[in-house]
Design an enzyme around this catalytic site. Structure first.
Site, short mmCIF file in Angstrom:
data_model
loop_
_atom_site.label_atom_id
_atom_site.label_comp_id
_atom_site.label_asym_id
_atom_site.label_seq_id
_atom_site.Cartn_x
_atom_site.Cartn_y
_atom_site.Cartn_z
CE LYS A 24 18.08 81.76 -7.00
NZ LYS A 24 18.78 82.95 -7.51
CG ASN A 25 17.60 81.86 -10.96
OD1 ASN A 25 17.49 82.63 -10.00
ND2 ASN A 25 18.72 81.19 -11.19
CB CYS A 119 25.85 85.21 -5.66
SG CYS A 119 24.55 84.40 -4.74
NE ARG A 124 26.33 87.54 -11.33
CZ ARG A 124 25.33 87.02 -10.62
NH1 ARG A 124 25.34 87.11 -9.30
NH2 ARG A 124 24.33 86.43 -11.22
CG ASP A 308 23.20 78.64 -10.71
OD1 ASP A 308 24.20 79.37 -10.70
OD2 ASP A 308 22.08 79.02 -11.09
NE ARG A 400 20.15 85.99 -2.41
CZ ARG A 400 21.00 86.43 -3.32
NH1 ARG A 400 22.24 86.70 -2.98
NH2 ARG A 400 20.63 86.59 -4.57
#
Ligand code: EPZ
Length: 422
Positions: A24-25, A119, A124, A308, A400
């Site tokens: 994903k990232n 999230c 952040r 994560d 997601r």
């Protein structure tokens, strides 16, 4: 509105093989990076997840066109991207939208972008991204919830990051590939997806050296062209989620399409806990055992233990004998999911940045809510080990970032199903 939930009947040992999807990232950086080329790029191993669907919509609003070659291969045409304003409502829905700052700034020397969402893991900030853009010569203004970046030209600079930030490292890299001269990012993040995005940019003609170390050197180039098909690396966090689930259910699972080197911090912890781990070229077999040893974990930037995987790891520690601890070294507020676990009988207390986990007590199924993406993964693993039935609400968080999570767990023998209701 459809409200989906998962129903899990726990205590089934996971057995079999599971194939990990693209990261994903990494994909969240590779797609915006394609904008820098103004060309047609083919990308393989793109995960079919909600964050990517949303990012595609945002990029379409800028003029990009997508063609699905198959489920995980896409062609992106960014020749007609003619807008530098990424301000649709979708921008709030994911953190990865912040990469449009670097990509649009690199291509147009200007960008107007909505403040990123993502999230809720505490504050952040994006000050390091802004510091980097300013060092490259951009003027940065924050007005009415938008970030406005403008530059006459971008000129390479030396940038020392005050905190090791994945997002800032990638964003500065994106803006710097088309700046004039040399940019040096020091104290850069080293996560595998930074290397993947750098490889994609280099394949298009960029000159990036040192990605994967803490000093990255980027010599700006005038243009980028999509000459090769890029394949996204396997998702380190999805792989870790399945490895932990296999260990927690005392299962026997071959996790396929992984890069074992990316998993080393987790593999080492699992072995320390007495889980049997067998590594192959591109797969890892996990054989769970019932006598798990307590351990202490601290989350750190790569190659440290990933934040994560912190929530899923907490579930495994609930199965170990005695007291284990997890210290969260990246985000200030990533223990909110623990409140949900208490409904299942988990004995965990939070002391500042540390969770103290008392293992060896059975979890019992209960209705619980996914409070963010990885907390959602933790809820599912908790359901898989609990006695009786667990209902997991807020499934959209899981959608997601996990492709076909339910189907993958079902194929390993889990009793899990998804229910949609109005
Ligand atoms: C990325 O977030 C990931 N998101 C996160 O994945 C992941 O948890 C995180 O990196 C750490 O690995 C994406 O790639 C889209 P950071 P990011 O900048 O870029 C502080 C998931 O579940 N910081 O490396 O936001 C920050 O507050 C998600 O897939 C500043 O102070 O993380 C944090 O304490 C969740 N100023 C630390 O640095 C800045 O300008 C690391 O954050 C930027 C960050």
């Amino acid at each position: 509105m459809l409200v989906d939930k998962l129903i899990i009947r726990g205590q089934k040992r996971l057995k079999g093989e599971v194939t990990i999807s693209g990261a994903k990232n990494a994909a969240l950086g590779v797609l915006p990076a394609a904008i820098l080329s103004g060309d047609v790029c083919t990308i393989e191993n793109v995960p079919d997840i909600l964050d990517i669907k949303i990012l595609r919509r945002i990029m379409e609003s800028l003029g990009a066109r997508f063609e699905d070659i198959d489920k995980n291969t896409i062609r992106i045409d960014t020749r007609n991207v003619n807008s530098y304003k990424a301000t649709t409502n979708d921008m709030h829905k994911l953190r990865g939208s912040y990469y449009l700052m670097g990509a649009l700034l690199g291509r147009f020397k200007k960008a107007i972008v909505t403040f990123p969402g993502g999230c809720n893991l505490g504050v952040r900030p994006i000050d390091q991204h802004i510091k980097g853009f300013e060092a490259l010569g951009a003027k940065v203004e924050i007005q009415h919830g938008y970030i406005k970046l403008t530059a006459n030209k971008l000129v390479g600079a030396s940038i020392y990051l005050d905190v090791v930030s994945v997002g800032a490292t990638i964003n500065i890299m994106l803006a710097a590939v088309r700046a004039e001269g040399l940019t040096i990012i020091e104290n850069a993040a080293k996560e595998p997806h930074i290397v993947d995005i750098a490889n994609f940019l280099n394949a298009m003609g960029a000159d990036i050296k040192g990605a994967g170390t803490d000093v990255i050197r980027i010599r700006g180039v005038k243009e980028l062209k999509c000459n090769v098909v890029h394949s996204i690396i396997p998702d380190q966090i999805e792989a870790g989620t399945f490895m932990i689930a296999a260990a927690a259910t005392e299962g026997d699972v071959l996790v396929k399409n992984v890069i074992p080197k990316h998993m080393e911090s987790l593999t080492a912890k699992l072995m320390e806990m007495n889980v049997k781990v067998e590594e192959f070229d591109d797969s890892i077999r996990i054989i769970g055992r019932d006598n798990l040893k307590n351990v202490n974990i601290k989350t750190l930037p790569y190659p440290g233990f990933p934040t994560d995987l912190q929530p899923p790891a907490a579930i495994l520690l609930l199965k170990a004998e005695g007291i284990s601890t997890i210290t969260e070294g990246i985000f200030e507020n990533r223990f909110q999911y623990i409140e949900e676990l208490r409904r299942m009988g988990a004995k965990i207390r939070v002391e500042g940045r540390m969770a103290v986990i008392e293992g060896g007590h059975k979890l019992t199924g209960a209705p619980i809510k996914a409070l963010d993406l990885r907390a959602g993964a933790a809820c599912v693993i908790a359901g898989l080990i609990a006695e009786g039935e667990t209902e997991v609400f807020n499934v959209h968080y899981i959608d997601r970032g996990y492709e076909n999570m339910v189907e993958k767990f079902q194929s390993l023998g889990a009793d899990i199903r998804r229910i949609s209701s109005n």
